[in-house]
Structures are given as structure tokens and as C-alpha cells.
Design an enzyme around this catalytic site. Structure first.
Site, mmCIF file in Angstrom:
data_model
loop_
_atom_site.group_PDB
_atom_site.id
_atom_site.type_symbol
_atom_site.label_atom_id
_atom_site.label_comp_id
_atom_site.label_asym_id
_atom_site.label_seq_id
_atom_site.Cartn_x
_atom_site.Cartn_y
_atom_site.Cartn_z
ATOM 1 N N HIS A 165 0.737 -1.145 0.187
ATOM 2 C CA HIS A 165 -0.064 -0.059 -0.033
ATOM 3 C C HIS A 165 0.769 1.432 0.015
ATOM 4 O O HIS A 165 0.412 2.590 -0.091
ATOM 5 C CB HIS A 165 -0.993 -0.092 1.205
ATOM 6 C CG HIS A 165 -1.927 -0.987 1.148
ATOM 7 N ND1 HIS A 165 -2.816 -0.994 0.070
ATOM 8 C CD2 HIS A 165 -2.331 -1.958 1.975
ATOM 9 C CE1 HIS A 165 -3.670 -2.233 0.407
ATOM 10 N NE2 HIS A 165 -3.475 -2.687 1.448
ATOM 11 N N ASP A 201 -2.840 -10.524 -2.889
ATOM 12 C CA ASP A 201 -3.464 -10.067 -1.561
ATOM 13 C C ASP A 201 -5.080 -9.522 -1.842
ATOM 14 O O ASP A 201 -5.241 -9.240 -2.797
ATOM 15 C CB ASP A 201 -2.657 -8.936 -0.969
ATOM 16 C CG ASP A 201 -3.245 -8.527 0.449
ATOM 17 O OD1 ASP A 201 -2.305 -8.699 1.337
ATOM 18 O OD2 ASP A 201 -4.242 -7.576 0.624
ATOM 19 N N ASP A 290 -5.481 -12.875 2.947
ATOM 20 C CA ASP A 290 -6.511 -12.685 3.577
ATOM 21 C C ASP A 290 -7.692 -12.593 2.499
ATOM 22 O O ASP A 290 -8.967 -11.966 2.587
ATOM 23 C CB ASP A 290 -6.435 -10.971 3.930
ATOM 24 C CG ASP A 290 -5.573 -9.969 2.761
ATOM 25 O OD1 ASP A 290 -5.238 -10.621 1.894
ATOM 26 O OD2 ASP A 290 -5.356 -8.876 3.112
#
Lengths: 347, 347
Positions: A165, A201, A290
Site C-alpha cells: 500500500h 493479497d 486475507d
């Protein structure tokens, strides 16, 4: 399979984060990487080694020098300016529209406001040892990458804090330095070959996309929860395909809620075709677990079997592969999910 | 002196805010306006009346239509999207640099992310009744202004929530709609005369400055804690003097920590000279009492006598004057400090 790990990640020890208008225990904590380490250490397939030190130059090649300097000093400065605070988060954010017609001023004078200049959200506390941990996460990524460059086969870097990120000039999303982006730039710039970052992800890797958006030597390919409903909200849409020389080298595949293994693997295969067409010398996987069906902050429905299938599909590319840890917040299942993915990839 | 007040402010009832990396009871709460009301009601100098309704047009003339629509619906939308939450605050903020090279997308799809698009910080919870309270605060400002236009003398609008941090397109700093800016634009646009907003709140009124920065019909003059050490950090410096037609019509006077009454009054006199030179038909005072020596979030050293001297100095201008409430967080002293300021101004 070689695993690169350092206990230095323990120095990044946030206790809480501000999410959904609440002060919550942070989902990104030291227990995540320790759970992965413990699981892999019980399996003879995995051999551990420590990262070597790479210095700041590879980070400076990707990130704004001001951001690096800020992260090195900001926690200490904040203690002086605002009193003892273990987990420091921004509260006021610089938005250019605040200075409409007034021109840019750059980094604010007060450290309290500098947080909101270099960061874009409230879930990523800076703690006393965060900078050292973030440096070591980059070292972990670069050391794993060097193993692959040296012909030692697919290697896993147990990076923490994660990285995808963080943009060239901002941190956030539990990330400080963009481990995968630093590694990809290092390979592309030192070998003169093309590199792909494949991001599995749950969350779109807005930072990696931003860093390489105008480049044709690093392809970014991401499967992720549609940002229309998922963090990072503002970036990660299918129509973002790169700009300038980078046109066509950015591929986003937003996924619907509750996407299951078969549909995910189908989407992954279409991503892998794009990678083959690009012709990279190496694939760097931003590995998030995740997407798991019980992840507490995500909404896909991948199983442990699905993770092994993901790893196997990537291995079928037959390309030198580095796997770097990003997210995954169902900590009870996290270690085994990583293990299964890496077994699929050939561990 | 006429006082315009409505109990509708009670509908904006935040309980906490995120400041300095902590979840704190909010400094800007219903008790503030009630303390002022109670004090003024015990003094026969003050006559209370209720605001009339002015509708959305005066607000739409100053604020982005998207911001107004967002504030009208966002709290309800958030309850559906994220579950019951009394005090809603942003956690992820839109920063244009996140989309470097990708172009603008505008308001995000998900309401959780819309908060970080329309707001610039975490201290300003949106509650169930905030929108109605904010509308009434504007009505309060416009009604007080109408009294002055009607020749009824200096009038005080007990606005809450306050307004001066809200820009044309963003809310924050305890503010939603910019009450003083809406009133100033209303007067300037309906009378064709010039108006001055004189801001004596501790915090620079970045919103008011932004709204009028390129205009020559509304002068903005502010005395405030230097943004090098004080909120709003990114705006409020002495070199910000206006742009285009507005060049010279923006005057910032940053003050040193612990500035006392005499030095403040000297600075105020220099501000008043600039107002006289501008030649407005009306002065709208953004009245903050957070310059008080015991204010919990500020660092000037004004006394109650000092507030009376401020009011008297402004009255010496001899111009029609509207006084609108902004900040002030030492609630035990707040009512009397307002009273003293207004007595100075001729109550």
C-alpha cells in the site's frame, strides 16, 4: 524452500488502530509473522536464513527521500512535541484543495501535521521501532530476491511490516516501505530485464501500482476485492491500465464478494497469461492470505486448498519466483495457509 | 443586544474525537453553546430570538453541491454499510497523489471512503442530527446578519457547530458549513457591497480564507496561533495574501505562543486599519474564545478583560457588525468570555 526471516519485525509493535470510527486492536500485529514462522519451522521443507543488510540506496530508488527521513525521526519527534505516545497516527491530513489558489508548501513545520502529510490513513501506527523493522522488511525482500537471482529457486521472504500500500511518497495500509516494489526495481534496474509483481493479497496494492504506473520494465498484476467496496477504495479499478511507456503494463482484476477457489483460479490463469505475454525474467508475488474465507477484514472465500492451487498455478509459469509476505489476518490459520501456498509453489 | 439561538444545535451531539493518536472526549460538544446561552440569559442586556429558515440556496452559493448532499445522507448510509456507529469519522483519506498518473475519479463508491473524500481530519464526528444542526447554524448566522442589515445594531449569532474551518469542498475542524462565509457571501452578493470577515478564533479560519481567496468583494482578516505550531497547520501563514482579483484581500496575522492582551490588541489595531482601508459595508466577526489563557487546546494568554477590549476595538470601527460563534473550549469560562466580548462591542 528457502525462507528469509528476521525477528527485527518484533520492533514494529502496534497495539491499536483507528478503523471504522473506532479504536480497535490492530489486525496487523507481531503475532502474524510469528505464527507463520512457527508453522514453517515445524515443516522440514523450509530452511530459514537471516536477511543481509542492503542499506538505504534501494529504498531511495523507489521512495521519496522526505518520506524516508520522516519515518526515521518522526516517532521520536512526536514524543517531544506531543508527549509520550506508543502508537502514533495522523489526525489532520494535508489535502492540496486546502490550499486552492495558494500554491504548495510541502512538508508542514510541526511533526503532528507531518504525519498527515506523509500518510493517507489512520490504521498504520508508527511505533518506536517501526523504522528499523521496515528497513529489515526491505532487507528481507532483497535477500530473498538475491537467492532467486543466484539460482537457488523459489524463495519466500517473511516480510513484516507488509509493503504494497505504500506509494512513492506516502505510507499507510499497515505498510511503510514497499518491499515488493523495492525488490522489483532492484532487479529491473540491476539486470536490465523485465519484472512482474503479481499481487494476490485481498487488497489492491495501490502503492505498487502507483510506483510503476508509467514504467514498461515492471508489470503490475493484481487480483483483489473490488475497490468499489474494499480498501484502498480510491485505486484498483479495471480501467487503470498504466500510462505513457507503462500503458498496458498495469492489470487490475477486481473480484466479487465471496469469490471461491474455482473462480479465483480462473481469474489467476487469465492474469498468468498476461504475465507470459509480458515476458518477465522474474515474478515477485505479493502474497496475501486475507482472501481466506474466515479473514476478519475481507470478503472472499478462498480455502487452504485454494492457496495450494494458487501457488501451483504460479509455479507453472516456470519463471524465477520470489514470494513476499503481505496481508492475512486470520492468524490461527495464517501459518498453514502460507505453508500450503508455498507447497503449491514447489516447497 | 440581539442574540440568535436555536436548540437545534443539540442534535449535533458528538461524544468523542480522534486527536493526538487517542480517542478523546470531544472538546466541541453541546455543553459549549448551552453554557453561552445560560450566561447571556442571566444578563438583561441580551434579547434572544430564534433563527428563521433560509433554505439551501445560500449554502449552495458557497459550498460544493456534492459536500452538501454527502452531509445530508452520509450518517444514515454509514449505518447501513458499516453497522451502528454514533460518531462517524473518516479513516482513509483521498489524496490526489494516490492516483498519480491515473486521473481523478471523484467521490468514491463506498460511503466509508466518501468520508475521507469530503473531510480532511478525524476530530469532527458526523452524528445522527449533525446535518440539521449545521443547517440551523447557517440559519442562525443569516438571521443575525439580517438583523444587522435591517439596522437593528450589532447582533450575535450563537452558531454551533462552528464553521470557519470548512472550505468550499471539505469539512473538518469541528465545522460542517462555513456559517460566516455563507453570511458574508450573502451580504456581498445581495447588496453589491464589500464585506470583511474578521476572525479572532485561536485557530486560523482556513475554510473562510479558501472560499474567498480569489475574491475582492470579501476581505478575510485573521489573528491566530501561528500554523507552524497550531491547527490547521497547512494554511494561515502571513505570506498568503490572496490571488487574482483577491490579491491583498487576505490578511493573516500569526501570533506567538502566550501572546497577552496588550500585544493582541496591538495586532488587532493593525488588522482594523486594514479593514478601514478595505471599506466594507459590514464586518462579520468569527468569534473564538479559545485564545483564553486557560483554553485546553490553545496557547495564547488572553483574559476576560482582553475580550472586552477586543469587542470595544471592533466597535470603534463604527461599522455594522455581526458576531458569529466559532471556538472556545474552556467551557467553565466560555459564557462569561462571550458576554465580556459582546459588552465591549456595545451590548
Amino acid at each position: 524452500m528457502q525462507v528469509v526471516y528476521s525477528p527485527a519485525h518484533l520492533r514494529h509493535d502496534p497495539k491499536f488502530a483507528i478503523e471504522q470510527s473506532r479504536l480497535l486492536p490492530t489486525f496487523e500485529h507481531v503475532g502474524r509473522a510469528e505464527a507463520i514462522r512457527e508453522t514453517l519451522q515445524t515443516d522440514a521443507r523450509f530452511r530459514f536464513s537471516a536477511p543481509s543488510e542492503w542499506g538505504l540506496a534501494p529504498i531511495e530508488a523507489v521512495h521519496d527521500a522526505g518520506l524516508i527521513r520522516f519515518l526515521a525521526r518522526a516517532w521520536e519527534d512526536y514524543q517531544v512535541a506531543a508527549g509520550p505516545t506508543a502508537d502514533v497516527m495522523p489526525d489532520v491530513f494535508y489535502r492540496p484543495a486546502l490550499r486552492r489558489g495558494m500554491g504548495e508548501r510541502g512538508e508542514p513545520e510541526a511533526v503532528q501535521a507531518q504525519f498527515g502529510y506523509w500518510c493517507f490513513e489512520t490504521t498504520t501506527p508508527l511505533t518506536k521501532g517501526t523504522y528499523e523493522a521496515a528497513i529489515t522488511a526491505v532487507d528481507t525482500a532483497l535477500t530473498a530476491t538475491q537467492y532467486v537471482l543466484d539460482g537457488k529457486g523459489t524463495t519466500y521472504g517473511l516480510c513484516r511490516p507488509p509493503g504494497h500500500h505504500s506509494t512513492s511518497g506516502m505510507y499507510g495500509g499497515y505498510c511503510f516501505f514497499n518491499n515488493a516494489a523495492v525488490a522489483a526495481h532492484h532487479v529491473a534496474s540491476t539486470t536490465g530485464t523485465k519484472v512482474t509483481v503479481l499481487d494476490v493479497d485481498y487488497h489492491h496494492g495501490n502503492g505498487t501500482q502507483e510506483i510503476f504506473y508509467d514504467r514498461d520494465d515492471v508489470q503490475y498484476v493484481s487480483l483483489h476485492g473490488d475497490p468499489a467496496r474494499a480498501y484502498p477504495w480510491n485505486v484498483g479499478f479495471a480501467d487503470e491500465t498504466g500510462t505513457g511507456r507503462g500503458a498496458g503494463a498495469n492489470i487490475n482484476i477486481p473480484l466479487a464478494a465471496r469469490t471461491e477457489d474455482d473462480a479465483y483460479i480462473d481469474a489467476l490463469h487469465s492474469a498468468l497469461e498476461k504475465i507470459q505475454a509480458f515476458g518477465p525474467s522474474m515474478v515477485i508475488v505479493s502474497l496475501g492470505l486475507d482472501t481466506f474465507f474466515t479473514d476478519p477484514i475481507s470478503d472472499l472465500a478462498i480455502t487452504a486448498d485454494g492457496f495450494e492451487r494458487q501457488g501451483a498455478a504460479v509455479a507453472e509459469l516456470g519463471l524465477p519466483t520470489v514470494v513476499l509476505q503481505e496481508g492475512g489476518y486470520d492468524v490461527a490459520a495464517l501459518g498453514d495457509n502460507v505453508r500450503r501456498w508455498l507447497i503449491g509453489a514447489g516447497a
